[in-house]
Design a protein around this motif. Sequence first.
Motif: not given
Length: 359
Positions: A191-216
């Motif tokens: 609870t000390e670290v909460d960036p409060a990202l919106t759903t769309k922003d979080l999806v875009a971020l994870l897709q950009s950083k993880l989606g293509a490489d990790e196949h998760v």
Amino acid sequence: MAVKKALTEILGIKYPILLAPMAGVSTPELAATVSNAGGLGSLGLGSSSVEKAKSAIIATQKLTKKPFQVNFFCHEPQEVNVEAASKWIDFLKPVFVQFDSEPKQNLTKIYKSFLEDPQMLELVLELKPDVISFHFGVPPQSTVEKLKRTGIITMASVTQLSEAQIAVARGIDILIAQGVEAGGHRGIFSTEVDPALTTKDLVALLQSKLGADEHVPIVAAGGVMSGQDIRELIDLGACGAQLGTAFVQCKESAASVNYKQSLLGQNKDGATQITSSVSGRPARALISSWHTKVDVPGRPPHPGYPYTYDVGKQLNELASSQESVSPDRFNAHWAGSNVRRIRDLDANKLMQTLIREMS
């Protein structure tokens, strides 16, 4: 490079629609109805004893042969801060007085973490539900490997890139990208670290950083209320979506009549706000006296989760029993930011509506 499997293929479901595992609201009937309609039903077992969890899993397995998920809280266990607890109780005393009552003086750990409950792990390995998901953190890699060796698919809620990286490193199969719009408690690790990202922003971020490489696969969660919402998030890179608030009003849920009526009554303004005063962890709910009478400037720090929840539940139950004679509402009616778009449908009709809207 390995080819990423579709979410539906991994989970063995027909449609990329997941029911959020809402502790206190989910039921075997709700889980089974969603699964039987082609989605992934769920059981929120974070607040359940081993005996109750076993009963719920077996009951659901009798109602459906389709996959469903079981969900557990995975927060780091902590001891109560006695000084903080005392100050918090003193702060809430005037509120209890207006209901002719007093809070109990000693706060207890009302919920165990999956991390400190080996019997719960043994239960899951014994009953072998198709999918297990974790909230507030992830277990050690050794535990994840045990689950996966048994054939259980693992998922974890994440609210930021660092949490996603931890989950992937420990072998989690699917990420639930939970945005700040989500109702109830988001799966924040700390609870000390909460960036409060919106759903769309979080999806875009994870897709950009993880989606293509990790196949998760990345499942979007938070503020999702319609099939059009699901389609839009899939177009952004999500593999599916998880919905909670949309299903709370269904007849199959365990939500109280008052809770359901309150949600449906929010169709005009849909006012929600995040508070940590109820449980000790930030959670989005319909605006109530928690937000206007407790979350005021100068309030003392609460003792943290789940100790804060002990006294929070006391006040909630007390106020609920006297709500007909009290103007103050201390209900914890968890709801996402788009609750104004909720629809009064049973679970099967809602699933069919979502499927139709998606296409």
